[in-house]
Scaffold this motif. Structure first.
Motif, PDB file in Angstrom:
ATOM      1  N   GLU A 311      14.138  17.605  12.344  1.00 14.95           N
ATOM      2  CA  GLU A 311      14.580  16.777  11.584  1.00 14.95           C
ATOM      3  C   GLU A 311      13.468  16.252  10.015  1.00 14.95           C
ATOM      4  OE1 GLU A 311      15.400  12.024  12.354  1.00 14.95           O
ATOM      5  OE2 GLU A 311      14.085  13.052  13.590  1.00 14.95           O
ATOM      6  N   THR A 312      14.669  16.348   9.291  1.00 16.24           N
ATOM      7  CA  THR A 312      14.365  16.087   8.182  1.00 16.24           C
ATOM      8  C   THR A 312      14.656  14.979   7.245  1.00 16.24           C
ATOM      9  OG1 THR A 312      15.467  17.512   6.884  1.00 16.24           O
ATOM     10  CG2 THR A 312      13.536  18.570   7.516  1.00 16.24           C
ATOM     11  N   ILE A 313      15.484  14.137   7.850  1.00  8.99           N
ATOM     12  CA  ILE A 313      15.364  13.379   6.976  1.00  8.99           C
ATOM     13  C   ILE A 313      15.993  12.043   7.767  1.00  8.99           C
ATOM     14  CG2 ILE A 313      18.219  13.999   6.932  1.00  8.99           C
ATOM     15  CD1 ILE A 313      18.733  13.230   4.259  1.00  8.99           C
ATOM     16  N   ARG A 314      16.090  11.036   7.607  1.00  5.92           N
ATOM     17  CA  ARG A 314      16.134   9.875   8.399  1.00  5.92           C
ATOM     18  C   ARG A 314      16.360   8.061   7.801  1.00  5.92           C
ATOM     19  NH1 ARG A 314      10.639   9.238  10.568  1.00  5.92           N
ATOM     20  NH2 ARG A 314       9.286   8.498   9.546  1.00  5.92           N
ATOM     21  N   LEU A 315      17.076   7.027   8.602  1.00  8.02           N
ATOM     22  CA  LEU A 315      17.520   6.001   7.697  1.00  8.02           C
ATOM     23  C   LEU A 315      16.288   5.365   8.291  1.00  8.02           C
ATOM     24  CD1 LEU A 315      21.213   6.074   6.933  1.00  8.02           C
ATOM     25  CD2 LEU A 315      19.801   6.514   4.996  1.00  8.02           C
ATOM     26  N   VAL A 320      21.901  -1.737  11.308  1.00  7.97           N
ATOM     27  CA  VAL A 320      22.806  -0.480  11.817  1.00  7.97           C
ATOM     28  C   VAL A 320      22.682   0.478  11.437  1.00  7.97           C
ATOM     29  CG1 VAL A 320      24.937  -2.417  11.988  1.00  7.97           C
ATOM     30  CG2 VAL A 320      24.894  -0.961   9.910  1.00  7.97           C
ATOM     31  N   PRO A 321      22.517   1.168  12.008  1.00  7.51           N
ATOM     32  CA  PRO A 321      22.036   3.199  12.115  1.00  7.51           C
ATOM     33  C   PRO A 321      21.554   2.977  11.099  1.00  7.51           C
ATOM     34  CG  PRO A 321      22.765   2.293  14.445  1.00  7.51           C
ATOM     35  CD  PRO A 321      23.043   1.198  13.694  1.00  7.51           C
ATOM     36  N   TRP A 322      23.419   3.143  10.332  1.00  2.42           N
ATOM     37  CA  TRP A 322      24.284   4.004   9.167  1.00  2.42           C
ATOM     38  C   TRP A 322      24.198   2.798   8.165  1.00  2.42           C
ATOM     39  CZ3 TRP A 322      26.770   1.959  13.597  1.00  2.42           C
ATOM     40  CH2 TRP A 322      27.394   1.090  13.552  1.00  2.42           C
ATOM     41  N   THR A 323      23.105   2.364   7.939  1.00  3.27           N
ATOM     42  CA  THR A 323      22.203   1.942   6.892  1.00  3.27           C
ATOM     43  C   THR A 323      20.784   1.594   6.520  1.00  3.27           C
ATOM     44  OG1 THR A 323      21.754  -0.024   7.443  1.00  3.27           O
ATOM     45  CG2 THR A 323      24.583   0.325   6.701  1.00  3.27           C
ATOM     46  N   GLY A 324      20.464   2.012   5.525  1.00  2.00           N
ATOM     47  CA  GLY A 324      19.208   1.786   5.416  1.00  2.00           C
ATOM     48  C   GLY A 324      17.739   2.791   4.955  1.00  2.00           C
ATOM     49  N   ARG A 325      17.066   2.707   3.894  1.00  2.00           N
ATOM     50  CA  ARG A 325      16.415   3.649   3.439  1.00  2.00           C
ATOM     51  C   ARG A 325      16.314   4.897   3.433  1.00  2.00           C
ATOM     52  NH1 ARG A 325      12.111   0.309   3.920  1.00  2.00           N
ATOM     53  NH2 ARG A 325      11.662   2.287   5.958  1.00  2.00           N
ATOM     54  N   VAL A 326      16.427   5.801   2.400  1.00  2.00           N
ATOM     55  CA  VAL A 326      16.496   7.015   2.833  1.00  2.00           C
ATOM     56  C   VAL A 326      15.093   7.673   3.066  1.00  2.00           C
ATOM     57  CG1 VAL A 326      17.546  10.166   2.664  1.00  2.00           C
ATOM     58  CG2 VAL A 326      18.965   7.114   1.907  1.00  2.00           C
ATOM     59  N   GLU A 327      14.719   8.183   4.422  1.00  2.00           N
ATOM     60  CA  GLU A 327      13.184   9.215   4.305  1.00  2.00           C
ATOM     61  C   GLU A 327      13.046  10.240   4.295  1.00  2.00           C
ATOM     62  OE1 GLU A 327      10.558   5.116   5.572  1.00  2.00           O
ATOM     63  OE2 GLU A 327      10.899   7.798   6.519  1.00  2.00           O
ATOM     64  N   VAL A 328      13.396  10.965   3.638  1.00  2.94           N
ATOM     65  CA  VAL A 328      12.939  12.565   4.000  1.00  2.94           C
ATOM     66  C   VAL A 328      11.389  13.553   4.213  1.00  2.94           C
ATOM     67  CG1 VAL A 328      14.509  13.262   2.619  1.00  2.94           C
ATOM     68  CG2 VAL A 328      12.521  13.247   1.556  1.00  2.94           C
ATOM     69  N   LYS A 329      11.889  14.210   4.652  1.00  2.00           N
ATOM     70  CA  LYS A 329      10.475  15.215   5.105  1.00  2.00           C
ATOM     71  C   LYS A 329       9.669  16.532   4.467  1.00  2.00           C
ATOM     72  CE  LYS A 329       7.873  16.233   9.240  1.00  2.00           C
ATOM     73  NZ  LYS A 329       8.226  17.025  11.065  1.00  2.00           N
ATOM     74  N   LEU A 330       9.058  16.439   3.464  1.00  3.99           N
ATOM     75  CA  LEU A 330       8.701  17.875   2.884  1.00  3.99           C
ATOM     76  C   LEU A 330       7.327  17.991   3.234  1.00  3.99           C
ATOM     77  CD1 LEU A 330      10.186  16.854  -0.248  1.00  3.99           C
ATOM     78  CD2 LEU A 330      11.055  18.357   1.267  1.00  3.99           C
ATOM     79  N   ASN A 331       6.843  19.359   3.673  1.00  2.00           N
ATOM     80  CA  ASN A 331       5.517  19.901   3.859  1.00  2.00           C
ATOM     81  C   ASN A 331       5.311  18.715   4.655  1.00  2.00           C
ATOM     82  OD1 ASN A 331       6.125  22.178   1.288  1.00  2.00           O
ATOM     83  ND2 ASN A 331       5.332  19.981   0.349  1.00  2.00           N
ATOM     84  N   GLY A 369      13.777  -2.557   2.278  1.00  6.75           N
ATOM     85  CA  GLY A 369      12.083  -2.877   2.236  1.00  6.75           C
ATOM     86  C   GLY A 369      11.486  -1.831   1.429  1.00  6.75           C
ATOM     87  N   ARG A 370      10.695  -1.219   1.232  1.00  2.00           N
ATOM     88  CA  ARG A 370       9.677  -0.603   0.931  1.00  2.00           C
ATOM     89  C   ARG A 370       9.178   0.762   1.320  1.00  2.00           C
ATOM     90  NH1 ARG A 370       6.581  -2.696  -4.347  1.00  2.00           N
ATOM     91  NH2 ARG A 370       7.571  -4.241  -5.380  1.00  2.00           N
ATOM     92  N   GLY A 371       9.171   1.798   1.619  1.00  2.00           N
ATOM     93  CA  GLY A 371       8.314   2.869   2.098  1.00  2.00           C
ATOM     94  C   GLY A 371       7.105   2.619   1.816  1.00  2.00           C
ATOM     95  N   VAL A 372       6.447   3.433   2.908  1.00  2.00           N
ATOM     96  CA  VAL A 372       4.974   4.365   2.639  1.00  2.00           C
ATOM     97  C   VAL A 372       5.012   5.134   2.705  1.00  2.00           C
ATOM     98  CG1 VAL A 372       4.325   2.471   3.764  1.00  2.00           C
ATOM     99  CG2 VAL A 372       4.325   4.287   5.012  1.00  2.00           C
ATOM    100  N   GLY A 373       3.970   5.615   1.849  1.00  2.00           N
ATOM    101  CA  GLY A 373       3.386   7.480   1.879  1.00  2.00           C
ATOM    102  C   GLY A 373       4.578   8.037  -0.032  1.00  2.00           C
ATOM    103  N   ARG A 374       4.114   9.357   0.372  1.00  2.00           N
ATOM    104  CA  ARG A 374       4.740   9.674  -0.615  1.00  2.00           C
ATOM    105  C   ARG A 374       6.081   9.559  -1.292  1.00  2.00           C
ATOM    106  NH1 ARG A 374       3.671  16.124  -1.666  1.00  2.00           N
ATOM    107  NH2 ARG A 374       4.495  15.363  -3.423  1.00  2.00           N
ATOM    108  N   ILE A 375       6.591   9.751  -2.607  1.00  2.00           N
ATOM    109  CA  ILE A 375       7.981   9.820  -2.826  1.00  2.00           C
ATOM    110  C   ILE A 375       8.137  11.312  -3.054  1.00  2.00           C
ATOM    111  CG2 ILE A 375       9.698   9.005  -5.417  1.00  2.00           C
ATOM    112  CD1 ILE A 375       8.376   6.280  -3.924  1.00  2.00           C
ATOM    113  N   GLN A 376       9.000  11.204  -2.451  1.00  2.00           N
ATOM    114  CA  GLN A 376       8.770  12.939  -1.543  1.00  2.00           C
ATOM    115  C   GLN A 376      10.036  13.551  -3.402  1.00  2.00           C
ATOM    116  OE1 GLN A 376       7.021  13.927  -0.463  1.00  2.00           O
ATOM    117  NE2 GLN A 376       8.043  13.712   1.484  1.00  2.00           N
ATOM    118  N   LEU A 377      11.312  13.241  -3.850  1.00  2.00           N
ATOM    119  CA  LEU A 377      11.567  13.882  -5.132  1.00  2.00           C
ATOM    120  C   LEU A 377      13.049  12.210  -5.414  1.00  2.00           C
ATOM    121  CD1 LEU A 377      15.310  13.172  -3.724  1.00  2.00           C
ATOM    122  CD2 LEU A 377      14.408  14.742  -2.053  1.00  2.00           C
ATOM    123  N   THR A 378      13.282  13.108  -6.656  1.00  2.00           N
ATOM    124  CA  THR A 378      14.100  11.884  -7.702  1.00  2.00           C
ATOM    125  C   THR A 378      14.256  12.756  -8.473  1.00  2.00           C
ATOM    126  OG1 THR A 378      13.585  10.130  -9.216  1.00  2.00           O
ATOM    127  CG2 THR A 378      12.329  12.558  -9.719  1.00  2.00           C
TER     128      THR A 378
END
Length: 741
Positions: A311-315, A320-331, A369-378
């Motif tokens: 798993e490298t991507i999630r909301l 509902v499960p099909w909406t949300g903030r996009v989070e990705v897993k890098l390194n 809402g705001r995530g935490v940790g790194r901004i992985q990509l732009t």
């Protein structure tokens, strides 16, 4: 493949690898690899070779001239980010920095310089152009559905309703077929079919995406959907009857067949990247005769969900499960995506990779809402057809880190319609006799005797209202209270409804209900909301507090009697005398609210509990729990807790936080993008390690234990630190992290 060309005399200053030369030649210009002749990759022909035109510096005015040169109307679209859709074998590249005004007859009238090479190394992308094509007037909306031949579906494989609204987490087959049927659009008060002429997998992919499915698995024939279909009318005479005709009345069968004769769209052409069928090209729109009964069909399916692989991507943060903030897993670390350049194509790739259909919206500025940790990509650059975000181009590292979490990207995905599933809950608006007849939303449940109000005592905790708001409103539950609908004459239910909290419908929850005419403790009133707070422990503040004071304190019991009263000490402390000592490991707790709504105590002030020892009220009896686990065995070796005596905005983010709550003003709460700090010197900001031996441990800080207070995301409530107790007086800490990161 559609290719449009025109030969023009074009003068460019041509440079390659820094060496400049002035060349004159006959160039052809064409649009290649598009679904229709008016759209495609822009190529220029020089010295016998077709070369893709680089998108760098290419403007809409230049595209206008290209289209005029090719015989189309001006007003073209530059679709450089979609140009990859038109890639076949990648051509060499030519770079022409035109400065057209847009009114020139052809490109030879535009001044410019040019160069060419064999790769895209010096070019961001090859430009794509879409010229205006004469099309019929389109409606503003065009609902679509899949249809099966009435009850004849029982005799075939046609299946217009899925078994589930998302890929099952444990079903990790290559693909999971979901639905198939005849594609129909709603127009003029009725559902109409689509002519199958030129219907292909790109068109099917757009339909499946709009219906909420990530994959088009095929285009079934009418014989596959309806095995005995031959286009003939079912007759009452025994000579012409078939098994299919036997399953329905003659009238039903004929009605379905006649419905196939009326089509609404003809010659549909999609590139495959559209998020709606309405965005595709149609040669004709409107009712038309279809004597051949040849209509468009699709077979849609799910792909394995991310949990089946790595798993490298999630909301996160959506109701509902099909909406949300996009989070990705890098390194190995989870982080968010900056909204710079974020658009519907990027969002569609995310949605499809998660097992849903195409995106309906790509939303900037941290809507969930705001995530935490790194901004992985732009600056993600997707065409909309990639299988995953990793296949798109993007920027990461320091460039991405320069974007703040106030710009976290979000998505709304298409999901399969709930119409195929049993509805478990709904709300009715009625006057509440308990609240001066104010209008309120009362929860109804689809129970054993049909729809009925739910007694307040039958709803335990926040899981039931959360599922009800998700199902009926696509929203969060903000509060649940008791009320009375005095004028209600229908069924009421008493008993128990039990949900995990992640269900999509109350129909999926456990129900043990009985009919009753009147609820003794009132009916259930639920308030739904589009946003909620999101409490997140600050791991940096936690780590710094441990690093600043790596000592285990020895404290006489008589000096911390309030801590004993608040159950903040080990059970062995109750057997000790006031002059005995306890050993505590201290730390600070900073709780941030990264959600979109204020976090306030669920109880009104008149229900807060007075604690005489501290001489103040506790607005929340259990704000956080502390637990120490053995790092090797995972067994709990010590625990503590912290009650909240005053919630306030101690610290606020510089980009969007506004300090509004203060204990001095007798207000309690945490504003969005603000936090409340409980410093390590305060009572109960510790864990009692009197009975703990030296060794390796994991310290866990859990906010909102038991999920007793409504939040948009409970998965980020736990922070953990790797602790090593080296002696009776010292410890070391190596790292602190959120448990879901």
């Amino acid at each position: 493949m559609a290719i449009t060309t025109v030969t023009r005399h074009l003068l460019c200053l041509l440079s390659f690898l820094g060496a400049a030369a002035s060349l004159v030649g006959e160039w052809d210009v064409r649009l290649a690899n598009g679904a229709t002749e008016n759209v495609g990759r822009l190529e220029a022909h020089y010295n016998g070779t077709w070369r893709g035109v680089c998108s760098n510096g290419f403007r809409s005015a230049d595209a206008d001239v290209v289209c005029a040169q090719l015989g189309y109307e001006r007003g073209a679209s530059v679709v450089q980010r979609q140009a990859q859709l038109f890639y076949g074998s990648l051509p060499d590249v030519v770079t022409c920095n035109f400065t057209c005004l847009g009114n020139e007859i052809d490109l030879s009238d535009c001044p410019g310089s040019a160069g060419y090479g064999s790769t895209l190394d010096r070019c961001t992308d090859i430009v794509g152009v879409q010229c205006l094509l004469d099309q019929p007037q389109k409606p503003s909306t065009l609902p679509i559905r899949l249809s099966c031949p009435l009850r004849n579906a029982l005799n075939g494989t046609c299946k217009a309703c899925p078994d589930q609204r998302a890929p099952a987490p444990k079903q990790c087959a290559a693909v999971q077929p979901a639905v198939e049927g005849i594609v129909q659009v709603y127009y003029g008060g009725q559902w109409r079919s689509i002519a199958s002429k030129m219907w292909n997998m790109k068109d099917a992919n757009v339909v499946c995406g709009e219906l909420g499915y990530p994959l088009a698995l095929g285009i079934p024939t009418m014989q596959e959907l309806w095995p005995n279909f031959d286009g003939s009318v079912c007759s009452a005479s025994s000579a012409n009857r078939t098994a299919v005709c036997d399953s329905v009345t003659v009238a039903e069968n004929n009605q379905f067949r006649e419905g196939l004769r009326s089509v609404y769209l003809q010659t549909v052409k999609c590139t495959g990247a559209e998020t709606r069928l309405l965005d595709c090209y149609f040669s004709a729109i409107g009712p038309a005769s279809n004597p051949s009964l040849s209509v468009a069909t699709v077979r849609c399916g799910f792909q394995p969900p991310p949990a089946c692989t790595n798993e490298t991507i999630r909301l996160r943060g959506g109701a509902v499960p099909w909406t949300g903030r996009v989070e990705v897993k890098l390194n190995g670390q989870w982080g968010t995506i900056c909204d710079s350049g974020w658009d519907i194509r990027d969002a569609t790739v995310v949605c499809r990779s998660l097992g849903y259909g195409s995106a309906t919206a790509a939303i900037p500025s941290a809507p969930y809402g705001r995530g935490v940790g790194r901004i992985q990509l732009t600056n993600a650059r997707c065409t909309g057809t990639e299988a995953s975000l990793a296949m798109c181009t993007y920027q990461s590292g320091l460039v991405a880190a320069s974007c703040g979490h106030s710009r976290d990207a979000g998505v709304i995905c298409n999901a399969p319609s709930a119409a195929c599933f049993k509805t478990g809950s709904r709300f009715i608006t009625a006057s509440d006799a308990n609240s001066l007849n104010q209008s309120r939303s009362f929860l109804q449940l689809n129970g054993p005797s049909g729809w009925g109000l739910v007694c307040y005592t039958s709803v335990a905790g926040g899981a039931v209202p959360a599922v009800a708001c998700r199902e009926a409103r696509g929203a969060f539950a903000y509060s649940v209270q008791k009320g009375t609908v005095s004028s209600y004459q229908g069924v009421r239910y008493v008993g128990a409804v039990s949900c995990q909290g992640n269900e999509l419908s109350l129909a999926a929850c456990t129900q043990r209900l009985f009919s009753i005419s009147r609820c003794p403790d009132g009916d259930t009133v639920v308030t739904c909301t589009t946003g909620l707070p999101d409490l997140v422990p600050d791991t940096t503040a936690l780590l710094n507090s441990l690093l600043r004071y790596p000592y285990i304190d020895s404290i006489p019991l008589y000096s911390i009697t309030c801590g004993l009263d608040d159950n903040c000490l080990a059970s062995s402390a109750k057997t000790k005398s006031p002059t005995d000592y306890v050993k505590v490991l201290r730390f600070s707790t900073q709780v941030m609210n990264w959600g979109t709504y204020d976090f306030v105590p669920s109880l009104p002030p008149y229900l807060w509990i007075w604690h005489a020892c501290h001489n103040h009220y506790h607005s929340i009896e259990a704000l956080s729990n502390y637990t120490l686990y053995n790092a090797s065995t995972g067994l709990k070796v010590a625990e503590g807790r912290k009650a909240s005596f005053c919630l306030e905005d101690t610290i606020c983010s510089q980009d969007g936080g506004q300090q509004r709550y203060s204990c001095n003003l007798n207000t309690q709460g945490i504003s969005p993008n603000c936090g409340d700090l409980y410093a390590s010197h305060l009572d109960c900001q510790w864990i009692d390690v009197s009975d703990v031996q030296p060794g390796g441990y994991v310290l866990e800080l859990l906010i909102n234990p038991g999920n007793s207070m409504m939040e948009s995301d409970y998965s980020n409530n736990a922070a953990r630190c790797n602790i090593k107790i080296t002696s009776s007086n010292y410890f070391t800490v190596s790292s602190c992290y959120l448990s879901d990161h």
